[in-house]
Enzyme design. Structure first.
Site, mmCIF file in Angstrom:
data_model
loop_
_atom_site.group_PDB
_atom_site.id
_atom_site.type_symbol
_atom_site.label_atom_id
_atom_site.label_comp_id
_atom_site.label_asym_id
_atom_site.label_seq_id
_atom_site.Cartn_x
_atom_site.Cartn_y
_atom_site.Cartn_z
ATOM 1 N N HIS A 1 -56.981 99.946 39.129
ATOM 2 C CA HIS A 1 -55.553 99.271 39.053
ATOM 3 C C HIS A 1 -54.812 99.523 37.704
ATOM 4 O O HIS A 1 -55.608 99.534 36.890
ATOM 5 C CB HIS A 1 -55.778 97.670 39.423
ATOM 6 C CG HIS A 1 -56.675 97.145 38.510
ATOM 7 N ND1 HIS A 1 -56.992 95.612 38.664
ATOM 8 C CD2 HIS A 1 -57.227 97.256 36.921
ATOM 9 C CE1 HIS A 1 -57.642 95.268 37.652
ATOM 10 N NE2 HIS A 1 -57.660 96.127 36.726
ATOM 11 N N ASN A 2 -53.700 99.652 38.097
ATOM 12 C CA ASN A 2 -52.682 99.615 36.822
ATOM 13 C C ASN A 2 -52.630 101.066 36.287
ATOM 14 O O ASN A 2 -51.921 101.371 35.181
ATOM 15 C CB ASN A 2 -52.878 98.834 35.670
ATOM 16 C CG ASN A 2 -52.894 97.150 36.309
ATOM 17 O OD1 ASN A 2 -52.332 96.968 37.330
ATOM 18 N ND2 ASN A 2 -53.641 96.362 35.609
#
Length: 344
Positions: free
Chosen positions: A251-252
């Site tokens: 994620h991210n």
């Protein structure tokens, strides 16, 4: 040679036409109108085939090849058989790829929605789409023109998919904005929940993953790879980045344009990868690190610190590539010395 049961050939082309299409120079070619029927390896090519040789490792095979024409660099042109027509190119592998795509264009002309597929009434489908058997498209999804959603693929609610994109068999896409001409191969997962927790003695609290997965134009995501959505900021894959099979992107993560991420690589959450970075097979990148533009990381390396632009690194943890090679040489030398001592 391509198996015609699986790959449809577009036609035949003259040597002169092929040379012009790749900007190559004809050599030893008294009959440039000679027709070439197919592509083949240098070892298997027949008189109506075109092959390529890129480096000197294949010079022996070139000398005995029966190919009708060969793509090669100028520095080994003199090693070809005397009667073999040549197309000289600075980048013969790239030229051959273009010619192979000319002979075997990857076109999919299927359109329509299979009767076993489920498309929510609120979803929007552009012209010329194909939705295969068992595929599902959720409420509010917006699907561009010419998109192929193959058998048993799942497109979640409100997902946006650009023109000409292909979602492979059994792939799933959720919480995502997908660009044009993207290829998501079978079994890949895009937009799944990121891996984020807060843990203390009172127990585990899962962090809500409220971001998106944004996949820009011309990206490819290999079979069974996973791209998690962001936890608040988005996960972003830049234009024309190529992701191999069995890759994990947390994620991210933000990846720039034109990167190559090879099989079994893993990128932990919130890492930032620049443009034109190469991560070889089984590379691991730690979370919250920054890898600059043009960095190349050797296979099976562990990246535990940020890397400045343009560096070539290897090892676990990574060090400059020449240091890594010296480390390997030192370990080998140590092993030889120990073996010599044991054999005395």
């Amino acid at each position: 040679m391509a198996d015609k049961r699986f790959f449809a050939k577009s036609g035949s082309y003259s040597i002169a036409d092929l040379a012009e299409r790749v900007g190559g120079e004809l050599m030893n070619c008294p009959a440039p109108d000679t027709v070439i029927e197919d592509v083949a390896s240098v070892e298997e090519a027949a008189g109506s085939d075109i092959c390529f040789v890129e480096n000197r490792r294949y010079v022996a095979a070139l000398g005995s090849s029966k190919a009708g024409v060969c793509l090669l660099p100028r520095n080994i042109a003199d090693r070809a058989p005397e009667a073999m027509p040549l197309i000289v190119s600075e980048r013969p592998r790239r030229a051959f790829a273009k010619i192979a795509a000319l002979f075997y264009p990857q076109e999919d002309h299927r359109t329509g929605v299979d009767q076993s597929a489920h498309v929510d009434p609120s979803a929007e489908l552009g012209d010329g789409c194909f939705v295969g058997p068992g595929a599902t498209i959720g409420a509010g999804a917006k699907i561009g023109a010419g998109v192929k959603i193959c058998a048993n693929a799942c497109v979640g609610e409100a997902v946006v998919i650009g023109d000409g994109t292909v979602i492979g068999e059994n792939a799933s896409v959720s919480h995502a904005l997908i660009g044009a001409r993207v290829v998501i191969y079978p079994g890949a997962r895009v937009g799944t929940c990121g891996f984020g927790f807060e843990v203390d003695e009172s127990g585990l609290v899962k962090m809500p993953q409220l971001g998106r997965a944004i996949i820009e134009d011309d990206v490819e995501i290999g079979a069974n790879s996973c791209v998690d959505r962001g936890s608040g900021p988005d996960t972003v894959i830049g234009r024309a980045t190529m992701i191999d099979n069995l890759v994990q992107i947390g994620h991210n993560v933000q990846i720039g344009k034109g990167c190559i991420i090879c099989g079994q690589a893993g990128i932990a959450g919130s890492a930032r990868i620049g443009n034109y970075v190469v991560l070889a097979g089984q590379v691991g990148v730690g979370g919250h690190l920054e890898i600059g533009d043009g960095v190349q990381v050797a296979a099976m390396s562990g990246v535990s610190n940020s890397i400045a632009p343009g560096q070539k690194v290897g090892g676990m943890p990574t060090v400059p590539i020449n240091d890594f090679r010296r480390q390997i040489a030192a370990v080998k030398a140590l092993g030889r010395r120990k073996s010599d001592q044991e054999n005395k």
